[in-house]
Design a protein around this motif. Structure first.
Motif, PDB file in Angstrom:
ATOM      1  N   LEU A 215       0.874  11.112  -9.410  1.00 14.31           N
ATOM      2  CA  LEU A 215       0.587   9.768  -9.908  1.00 14.31           C
ATOM      3  C   LEU A 215       1.522   9.404 -11.054  1.00 14.31           C
ATOM      4  CD1 LEU A 215      -3.335   9.688  -9.942  1.00 14.31           C
ATOM      5  CD2 LEU A 215      -1.783   8.736  -8.214  1.00 14.31           C
TER       6      LEU A 215
ATOM      7  N   THR B 267      -5.838   1.844 -10.737  1.00 13.13           N
ATOM      8  CA  THR B 267      -4.544   1.264 -10.384  1.00 13.13           C
ATOM      9  C   THR B 267      -3.415   1.994 -11.092  1.00 13.13           C
ATOM     10  OG1 THR B 267      -5.549  -0.918 -10.126  1.00 13.13           O
ATOM     11  CG2 THR B 267      -3.162  -0.846 -10.421  1.00 13.13           C
TER      12      THR B 267
ATOM     13  N   ASP C  58      -7.221   9.212  -2.995  1.00 11.19           N
ATOM     14  CA  ASP C  58      -6.595   8.554  -1.841  1.00 11.19           C
ATOM     15  C   ASP C  58      -5.537   9.413  -1.153  1.00 11.19           C
ATOM     16  OD1 ASP C  58      -7.969   6.000  -2.094  1.00 11.19           O
ATOM     17  OD2 ASP C  58      -6.796   5.725  -3.924  1.00 11.19           O
ATOM     18  N   MET C  59      -5.181  10.533  -1.747  1.00 11.83           N
ATOM     19  CA  MET C  59      -4.155  11.380  -1.144  1.00 11.83           C
ATOM     20  C   MET C  59      -4.713  12.138   0.045  1.00 11.83           C
ATOM     21  SD  MET C  59      -2.057  12.751  -4.477  1.00 11.83           S
ATOM     22  CE  MET C  59      -1.574  11.558  -5.754  1.00 11.83           C
TER      23      MET C  59
ATOM     24  N   SER D 180       0.835  -1.204   0.000  1.00  9.99           N
ATOM     25  CA  SER D 180       0.000   0.000   0.000  1.00  9.99           C
ATOM     26  C   SER D 180       0.866   1.247   0.000  1.00  9.99           C
ATOM     27  CB  SER D 180      -0.943   0.019   1.218  1.00  9.99           C
ATOM     28  OG  SER D 180      -0.207   0.019   2.421  1.00  9.99           O
ATOM     29  N   LEU D 181       0.236   2.348  -0.363  1.00 13.72           N
ATOM     30  CA  LEU D 181       0.935   3.618  -0.549  1.00 13.72           C
ATOM     31  C   LEU D 181       0.133   4.730   0.112  1.00 13.72           C
ATOM     32  CD1 LEU D 181       2.891   5.633  -2.155  1.00 13.72           C
ATOM     33  CD2 LEU D 181       1.182   5.490  -3.978  1.00 13.72           C
ATOM     34  N   ARG D 182       0.853   5.705   0.668  1.00 13.86           N
ATOM     35  CA  ARG D 182       0.203   6.889   1.232  1.00 13.86           C
ATOM     36  C   ARG D 182       0.971   8.131   0.782  1.00 13.86           C
ATOM     37  NH1 ARG D 182      -2.133   8.163   7.206  1.00 13.86           N
ATOM     38  NH2 ARG D 182      -1.844  10.421   7.210  1.00 13.86           N
TER      39      ARG D 182
ATOM     40  N   LEU E 288       3.271   1.306 -10.135  1.00 15.27           N
ATOM     41  CA  LEU E 288       4.279   1.914  -9.289  1.00 15.27           C
ATOM     42  C   LEU E 288       5.688   1.648  -9.814  1.00 15.27           C
ATOM     43  CD1 LEU E 288       4.786   3.499  -6.664  1.00 15.27           C
ATOM     44  CD2 LEU E 288       4.869   1.305  -5.459  1.00 15.27           C
TER      45      LEU E 288
ATOM     46  N   LEU F 236      -0.778  -1.154  -8.324  1.00 11.24           N
ATOM     47  CA  LEU F 236      -1.156  -0.776  -6.969  1.00 11.24           C
ATOM     48  C   LEU F 236      -2.435   0.047  -7.019  1.00 11.24           C
ATOM     49  CD1 LEU F 236       0.026  -1.040  -4.054  1.00 11.24           C
ATOM     50  CD2 LEU F 236       0.902   1.269  -4.370  1.00 11.24           C
TER      51      LEU F 236
ATOM     52  N   VAL G 228       5.394   3.992   1.819  1.00 12.71           N
ATOM     53  CA  VAL G 228       4.885   2.696   1.347  1.00 12.71           C
ATOM     54  C   VAL G 228       4.972   1.686   2.493  1.00 12.71           C
ATOM     55  CG1 VAL G 228       5.323   2.982  -1.118  1.00 12.71           C
ATOM     56  CG2 VAL G 228       7.166   2.165   0.360  1.00 12.71           C
TER      57      VAL G 228
ATOM     58  N   TYR H 101      -4.627   2.805  -6.421  1.00 13.65           N
ATOM     59  CA  TYR H 101      -4.383   4.128  -5.852  1.00 13.65           C
ATOM     60  C   TYR H 101      -4.835   5.186  -6.844  1.00 13.65           C
ATOM     61  CZ  TYR H 101      -2.281   7.418  -2.598  1.00 13.65           C
ATOM     62  OH  TYR H 101      -2.105   8.407  -1.651  1.00 13.65           O
TER      63      TYR H 101
END
Length: 470
Positions: free
Chosen positions: A68, A96, A116-117, A45-47, A99, A110, A136, A112
């Motif tokens: 992105l 998706t 989602d940000m 996952s990613l943030r 990445l 992934l 991540v 995202y």
């Protein structure tokens, strides 16, 4: 590395160097680190956290979509506008991103998207208002890799924790230059002691990292991208994207000028300058390919003033192609020398010092370039740069809707005319003047520090709140 001409003039996509180009570049660096540190295949996952001005006006500046693309491995100087559209459509359609790989034909899928940000517009990190943190995690929720970057204007990025090291590296790299300078006084001293113009001092320093032919070819390529930007813009019609319903004016203006001024009558010089500035910034507002000069928001000023130099300066009607190429090279080198002063002593970031740091710096750089190609002495060139910035002091950055459209597009045309007038005023003098360029740069920096944050690219003050968006 010492700031060079190809740092100040870099190719990217619109609409903003600090909010689009810088974040894309930071995201691409982060994505590459995942690959080099061999953690990419463990990412679950990613943030992405955006702070301050990036969060406040990011939607209007294309910040989220730029990130992105950067996370997919694309770099702003390499990606083309049509690739942008294709990749964003793919991400939106699948939910998706690839990445660290779509830019190389591979990557880790992934889930995202922009939604989602995490946006934190009221949180300002200590280093700069344009902050972003990438994190991540693995399948167990453990942090695999994290990094915070700051987009500090003109597409330049700084990593948190490396600010002091970057400053030390800059200082050391400048010592290695044949003719280092940080202030206008030092630059004028180099000119006097060596019998060189400002552009020639910059050229000598650039030769430490490139051959003479590489410098010349690179600068001519930069100008060809500026010209290409105008050509593309003149073919577009209708409204600019973003919802403000701003009508493109450049195509209609060009058509009218071609009818009224077939022979480049000098009385039409300002109409042509206005046209070039508007065309570049309408293309920038469309997310097109532009040259940071030194930023995207101010990208139309230097091309417009350089157009004036090539078409309306004395003697250019008889110039050969080599003569014209020489003018381009000399102009851009001189403008870059002045740009170094702003970058190193103050800021070129609208989110840090207001629009005086973007449009003001570009106007000052353009005035210097024009004064030099019109035969000015180093003292007159410095005077031209000083006049242009002095009359942009206090300029706020308050774009309506967070879009780089109003007042940004027209502001470029106004600032280009200011630059031309500043150069002409300086050339009618002998170079002596009461206020120095260094004093004006320091004043700009201090004015930006004192300016309310709502007037620094947050869309919380000025026109941004006093004009109904729709």
């Amino acid at each position: 590395m010492a700031v060079g001409v190809f740092d100040l003039f870099s190719i990217g996509i619109g609409p903003s160097s600090s909010h689009t180009v810088g974040p894309m570049r930071a995201a691409a660096v982060f994505a590459e680190e995942l690959r080099t540190e061999a953690v990419l295949d463990r990412v679950a996952s990613l943030r992405v956290d955006l702070y301050g001005s990036l969060a406040a006006t990011g939607h209007g500046h294309g910040t989220m979509t730029a990130i992105l693309l950067g996370l997919e491995g694309f770099h702003p100087d390499q990606i083309l506008p049509e690739e942008v559209d294709d990749r964003l459509a793919a991400i939106a359609g699948t939910g998706t991103l690839q990445l660290a790989g779509a830019g190389q034909g591979q990557g880790v899928p992934l889930p995202y998207g922009v939604q989602d940000m995490v946006l934190r517009p009221l949180t300002i990190l200590p280093r700069h208002t344009n902050g972003m943190t990438f994190t991540v995690f693995d399948a167990d929720g453990e942090v695999l890799h994290q990094a915070t970057f700051f987009s500090v204007g003109g597409g330049f990025i700084v990593r948190e924790g490396e600010e002091d090291a970057a400053l030390e590296e800059l200082a050391e790299s400048k010592k290695e230059l044949p003719l280092p300078f940080r202030t206008a006084a030092e630059l004028l001293g180099r000119c006097q002691s060596k019998g060189l113009s400002m552009g020639e001092v910059m050229f000598v320093n650039e030769r430490e990292s490139r051959t003479e032919q590489e410098i010349r070819d690179g600068l001519l390529h930069i100008y060809s991208v500026m010209e290409g930007c105008v050509e593309v813009s003149l073919k577009r019609e209708g409204l600019l994207p973003g919802g403000l319903k701003v009508r493109r004016r450049a195509p209609d203006w060009h058509e009218r000028l071609m009818k009224e001024d077939k022979d480049r009558d000098p009385k039409y010089w300002q109409e042509w300058v206005n046209l070039i500035a508007l065309a570049v910034n309408e293309e920038n507002a469309s997310g097109g390919r532009v040259v940071t000069a030194p930023t995207n928001g101010a990208a139309g000023i230097i091309p417009a003033v350089l157009y004036y130099a090539l078409h309306f300066a004395p003697g250019m009607d008889k110039a050969t192609q080599k003569d014209r190429d020489d003018v381009v090279v000399k102009f851009l080198l001189t403008a870059a020398a002045v740009g170094v002063l702003y970058k190193e002593q103050a800021s070129i970031s609208g989110a840090e010092v207001g629009c005086q740091g973007e449009v003001g710096s570009a106007s000052s750089m353009a005035a210097a370039g024009l004064a030099e190609v019109m035969g000015g002495t180093p003292a007159q060139v410095e005077n031209a740069a000083e006049i242009a910035m002095e009359h942009n002091l206090g300029l706020t950055c308050d774009p309506i809707g967070g879009l780089v459209q109003i007042p940004c597009i027209e502001r470029n045309a106004i600032a280009a005319a200011k630059a031309i007038n500043a150069a002409k005023m300086a050339l009618w003098g002998d170079g002596t003047h009461r206020v120095s360029l260094d004093e004006v740069i320091v004043t700009m920096r201090e004015t930006g520090r004192d300016m309310s944050s709502k007037y620094k690219e947050t869309a919380m003050g000025g026109l941004a709140v006093n004009v109904v968006e729709c």
